[in-house]
Scaffold this active site. Sequence first.
Site, PDB file in Angstrom:
ATOM      1  N   HIS A 263      -5.821   2.892   1.210  1.00  0.00           N
ATOM      2  CA  HIS A 263      -5.048   4.041   1.695  1.00  0.00           C
ATOM      3  C   HIS A 263      -5.694   4.715   2.916  1.00  0.00           C
ATOM      4  O   HIS A 263      -5.023   4.997   3.910  1.00  0.00           O
ATOM      5  CB  HIS A 263      -4.862   5.084   0.586  1.00  0.00           C
ATOM      6  CG  HIS A 263      -4.289   4.521  -0.684  1.00  0.00           C
ATOM      7  ND1 HIS A 263      -3.346   3.522  -0.691  1.00  0.00           N
ATOM      8  CD2 HIS A 263      -4.514   4.812  -1.990  1.00  0.00           C
ATOM      9  CE1 HIS A 263      -3.023   3.228  -1.943  1.00  0.00           C
ATOM     10  NE2 HIS A 263      -3.717   3.995  -2.750  1.00  0.00           N
TER      11      HIS A 263
ATOM     12  N   ASP B  10       0.904  -1.143   0.000  1.00  0.00           N
ATOM     13  CA  ASP B  10       0.000   0.000   0.000  1.00  0.00           C
ATOM     14  C   ASP B  10       0.943   1.193   0.000  1.00  0.00           C
ATOM     15  O   ASP B  10       1.587   1.485   1.012  1.00  0.00           O
ATOM     16  CB  ASP B  10      -0.875   0.016   1.249  1.00  0.00           C
ATOM     17  CG  ASP B  10      -1.860   1.176   1.199  1.00  0.00           C
ATOM     18  OD1 ASP B  10      -1.421   2.304   0.890  1.00  0.00           O
ATOM     19  OD2 ASP B  10      -3.056   0.961   1.456  1.00  0.00           O
ATOM     20  N   HIS B  11       1.065   1.869  -1.123  1.00  0.00           N
ATOM     21  CA  HIS B  11       2.168   2.826  -1.231  1.00  0.00           C
ATOM     22  C   HIS B  11       2.028   3.996  -0.256  1.00  0.00           C
ATOM     23  O   HIS B  11       2.993   4.679   0.036  1.00  0.00           O
ATOM     24  CB  HIS B  11       2.361   3.296  -2.681  1.00  0.00           C
ATOM     25  CG  HIS B  11       1.381   4.321  -3.153  1.00  0.00           C
ATOM     26  ND1 HIS B  11       0.125   4.002  -3.590  1.00  0.00           N
ATOM     27  CD2 HIS B  11       1.475   5.665  -3.271  1.00  0.00           C
ATOM     28  CE1 HIS B  11      -0.504   5.099  -3.946  1.00  0.00           C
ATOM     29  NE2 HIS B  11       0.294   6.131  -3.765  1.00  0.00           N
TER      30      HIS B  11
HETATM   31  C1  BG6 Z   1      -3.635   4.733  -6.297  1.00  0.00           C
HETATM   32  C2  BG6 Z   1      -4.998   4.808  -6.911  1.00  0.00           C
HETATM   33  O1  BG6 Z   1      -3.553   3.649  -5.409  1.00  0.00           O
HETATM   34  O2  BG6 Z   1      -3.359   5.936  -5.596  1.00  0.00           O
HETATM   35  C3  BG6 Z   1      -5.110   6.018  -7.819  1.00  0.00           C
HETATM   36  O3  BG6 Z   1      -5.256   3.628  -7.654  1.00  0.00           O
HETATM   37  C4  BG6 Z   1      -4.700   7.278  -7.091  1.00  0.00           C
HETATM   38  O4  BG6 Z   1      -6.436   6.150  -8.313  1.00  0.00           O
HETATM   39  C5  BG6 Z   1      -3.352   7.096  -6.395  1.00  0.00           C
HETATM   40  O5  BG6 Z   1      -4.647   8.336  -8.035  1.00  0.00           O
HETATM   41  C6  BG6 Z   1      -3.031   8.275  -5.520  1.00  0.00           C
HETATM   42  O6  BG6 Z   1      -1.727   8.163  -5.030  1.00  0.00           O
HETATM   43  P1  BG6 Z   1      -0.905   9.450  -4.605  1.00  0.00           P
HETATM   44  O7  BG6 Z   1       0.371   8.896  -4.067  1.00  0.00           O
HETATM   45  O8  BG6 Z   1      -0.724  10.273  -5.836  1.00  0.00           O
HETATM   46  O9  BG6 Z   1      -1.722  10.157  -3.577  1.00  0.00           O
END
Ligand code: BG6
Length: 511
Positions: free
Chosen positions: A265, A202-203
């Site tokens: 997230h 989960d980044h």
């Molecule tokens: C991803 C989603 O996990 O996270 C995307 O699939 C989203 O839809 C993205 O745009 C958002 O990541 P960040 O790091 O740009 O907030």
Amino acid sequence: MATTHDAATSTNPLGDELRGGRTAKPCALVIFGATGDLTKRKLVPSLMGLAKDGLLPSGFAVTGFARRDWSDQKFRAELAEGVAQFGRSDTEAAFAAMADAFTFHQSDFGDAAGYESLKQKLAQIDRQHGTAGNRLFYLATPPSAYSTILERLAAHGLSREENGRFARIIVEKPFGRDLATAVALNDQVRQGFHERQVFRIDHYLGKETVQNILALRFANGIFEPLWNEKFVDHVQITVAESIGVGSRGGYFEESGIIRDMIQNHLMQVLTLVAMEPPATLSADGVRDEKVKVLKAIRSFAPADVDRCTVRAQYTRGSFGGEDVKGYREEEGVPANSTTETFAAARLHVENWRWAGTPFYLRSGKRLPRRVTEVAIQFKQPPHLLFQGGRPLQPNVLLLRIQPDEGVALRFGAKVPGPDVRIRDVRMDFRYGAAFGGETADAYERLLLDAMLGDGTLFARRDEVEEAWRIVDSIVAGWQQSKHRPAEYVAGTWGPDAADKLLSGGRQWRKP
Ligand code: BG6
């Protein structure tokens, strides 16, 4: 001669500090679906960020496993382009210096011969690049291919850990599309890999500011005593994006914002904000506490879903004077779509710490700005001494996850002058100003941790399943009520209905 990348040759003086004394063992990374966007935009630029900082292991190589008929040269050219476009500064040179450690392996995901030849190729890579038989597999394919790849890896003995060598797997989201599919996928993963070999990404957990939630809470003495229902009125977690669904309409139509953002997230951020102090910072120490938070959130009864959640879709609007499409006009989206691009929910963590304190979550596409923040709003003082003038705003501790990373505290101060007038002011901590420099991408930290075998910042099986349990109950309520999603004009903060979720004079922040 072995061509190994030597961490010690890094020119980054922060190398040791960044590594925190932790050095990953040599390994070969196999990326399934390596011709996709993720590899080019995120994975390889992040690996090169690690290389630049001297954080890659001494023996390291990457093999891209995919169906397309690409040569090593073509693969490297694509990656070089990705690093130039998406990498941190000075990472192009890092890639050029080790481009020969990147090879391409063409095969269908289900083709047994492709896995046998992969084994031979990895043995050769071990000899050439000193990768010592350690393997890290990365599932960067559409989820429909996960099952085949997992089954093949296990069948060909690639998931086995022998003679001190590791075999680990990183799984990208979406991890299932509901509880039942997540359980089935977890069961399948378990057939080849032990939980300690599995890294569900989960980044958001790799973002510095998300990790800072734990540091702020548990490395300081002043916040934790207030961090409970006695002092906190409510918590707002916002993940807003200004982009629409772009070319991902087909994917988004199947997931909606609830599966795309909230199940993973927002739930992850929520657990870090609400958890108890862990006994240790070990992977399971932290994850045991996070999962308890999810367990303390009851599934919604269908009748409560309308009262406690809102979903909506953006319609045509404008951004900075430019017209943008409505969701149903986006490529790959049916004109009668009922998929939500905005959702908000009121949740309760039913335990001693949080009883009665609502957590409000919201996330949406095509909102006015890209902003992720957690706002801890405190209760008003028990007796208001200072009357007159503007009503005082409650104290808010704001954790700015992105952009403008930092922490701010809003409080009342006396306006200079003969009258006793109070006005809201802010104490502001900014990451950039305090620490300077470029922040590493979330994937850098996560790739490094997976190489180190540290699962703290990855979702454990039970976390994923508990989050699905909650999300499934919301989706079931939406399906039962058969209400169409509300609408909001692109470029606004969501539908009016979202305001009604908040009661008792509370309001959503408009960051
Ligand atoms: C991803 C989603 O996990 O996270 C995307 O699939 C989203 O839809 C993205 O745009 C958002 O990541 P960040 O790091 O740009 O907030």
